[in-house]
Scaffold this motif. Structure first.
Motif, PDB file in Angstrom:
ATOM      1  N   SER A  83      23.010  25.821  50.195  1.00 27.22           N
ATOM      2  CA  SER A  83      24.185  24.977  50.008  1.00 27.22           C
ATOM      3  C   SER A  83      25.465  25.798  49.931  1.00 27.22           C
ATOM      4  O   SER A  83      25.462  26.974  49.555  1.00 27.22           O
ATOM      5  N   SER A  84      26.538  25.142  50.276  1.00 24.45           N
ATOM      6  CA  SER A  84      27.843  25.806  50.268  1.00 24.45           C
ATOM      7  C   SER A  84      28.210  26.324  48.886  1.00 24.45           C
ATOM      8  O   SER A  84      28.903  27.333  48.768  1.00 24.45           O
ATOM      9  N   CYS A  85      27.712  25.664  47.818  1.00 21.56           N
ATOM     10  CA  CYS A  85      28.014  26.154  46.469  1.00 21.56           C
ATOM     11  C   CYS A  85      27.363  27.511  46.213  1.00 21.56           C
ATOM     12  O   CYS A  85      27.773  28.224  45.305  1.00 21.56           O
ATOM     13  N   MET A  86      26.375  27.880  47.021  1.00 19.18           N
ATOM     14  CA  MET A  86      25.722  29.185  46.874  1.00 19.18           C
ATOM     15  C   MET A  86      26.362  30.254  47.751  1.00 19.18           C
ATOM     16  O   MET A  86      26.438  31.411  47.362  1.00 19.18           O
ATOM     17  N   TYR A  93      32.498  28.403  41.577  1.00 16.70           N
ATOM     18  CA  TYR A  93      32.622  29.842  41.361  1.00 16.70           C
ATOM     19  C   TYR A  93      32.440  30.548  42.695  1.00 16.70           C
ATOM     20  O   TYR A  93      32.284  29.896  43.729  1.00 16.70           O
ATOM     21  N   ASP A  94      32.444  31.857  42.691  1.00 10.87           N
ATOM     22  CA  ASP A  94      32.342  32.629  43.926  1.00 10.87           C
ATOM     23  C   ASP A  94      30.901  32.613  44.462  1.00 10.87           C
ATOM     24  O   ASP A  94      29.990  32.112  43.810  1.00 10.87           O
ATOM     25  N   ARG A  95      30.712  33.207  45.631  1.00 10.10           N
ATOM     26  CA  ARG A  95      29.415  33.291  46.295  1.00 10.10           C
ATOM     27  C   ARG A  95      28.353  33.836  45.337  1.00 10.10           C
ATOM     28  O   ARG A  95      28.600  34.760  44.565  1.00 10.10           O
ATOM     29  N   CYS A  96      27.163  33.273  45.410  1.00 10.79           N
ATOM     30  CA  CYS A  96      26.048  33.708  44.568  1.00 10.79           C
ATOM     31  C   CYS A  96      25.706  35.169  44.847  1.00 10.79           C
ATOM     32  O   CYS A  96      25.511  35.551  46.001  1.00 10.79           O
ATOM     33  N   TYR A 133      40.608  31.258  48.210  1.00 10.22           N
ATOM     34  CA  TYR A 133      39.165  31.483  48.121  1.00 10.22           C
ATOM     35  C   TYR A 133      38.786  32.618  49.071  1.00 10.22           C
ATOM     36  O   TYR A 133      39.373  32.747  50.159  1.00 10.22           O
ATOM     37  N   ASN A 134      37.817  33.413  48.677  1.00  8.60           N
ATOM     38  CA  ASN A 134      37.301  34.458  49.553  1.00  8.60           C
ATOM     39  C   ASN A 134      36.579  33.846  50.734  1.00  8.60           C
ATOM     40  O   ASN A 134      36.019  32.758  50.644  1.00  8.60           O
TER      41      ASN A 134
END
Length: 139
Positions: A83-86, A93-96, A133-134
């Protein structure tokens, strides 16, 4: 490619504040990363199990056993979306930091079709363009 299943793995922490509605809607509406799938593709979603993502292994094993036992599909018939949240910088928050580890678990369990991303909001895309956002290269 028209997979028999799309499995979305969502961040356990993000799931505490996100229902997954946008990712699910994107799948059913066939938008974004899901635009190439046909209407016969089935959908399943689960979380990574929490940091460091090790819970992904047990969930993939359960899914594999059930899917294979039912004769519904083989592992090569499944596309797994992280998922995009990861995989992106977003309002959660930032990338997992465990994405590569989780991908390794997925591959170790015989799933080779991995896509980074699900739903991207217009606001998040705009914030990436503005440098708020990065931005990360997806494999």
């Amino acid at each position: 490619m028209n997979p028999k299943y799309v499995a979305i793995i969502q961040c356990e922490i993000a799931k505490n504040r996100c229902s997954g509605y946008a990712c699910t809607s994107s799948f059913y509406d066939k938008t974004g990363t899901f635009e190439h799938y046909d209407g016969d593709t089935k959908y399943i979603a689960f979380t990574c199990g929490g940091c460091c993502g090790k819970g992904t292994a047990a969930k993939l094993e359960h899914f594999s056993r059930r899917m294979l036992k039912a004769g519904q599909a083989k592992k090569h018939d499944v596309v797994i979306h992280l998922s995009s949240c990861m995989v992106t910088d977003n309002h959660h928050y930032d990338r997992c930091p465990h994405v590569d580890y989780i991908k390794g678990i997925i591959k170790k369990h015989g799933f080779d079709n991995i896509v980074e991303g699900t739903y991207i909001s217009k606001g998040a895309a705009r914030k990436r363009e503005l440098g708020i956002y990065n931005t990360y290269e997806c494999e």
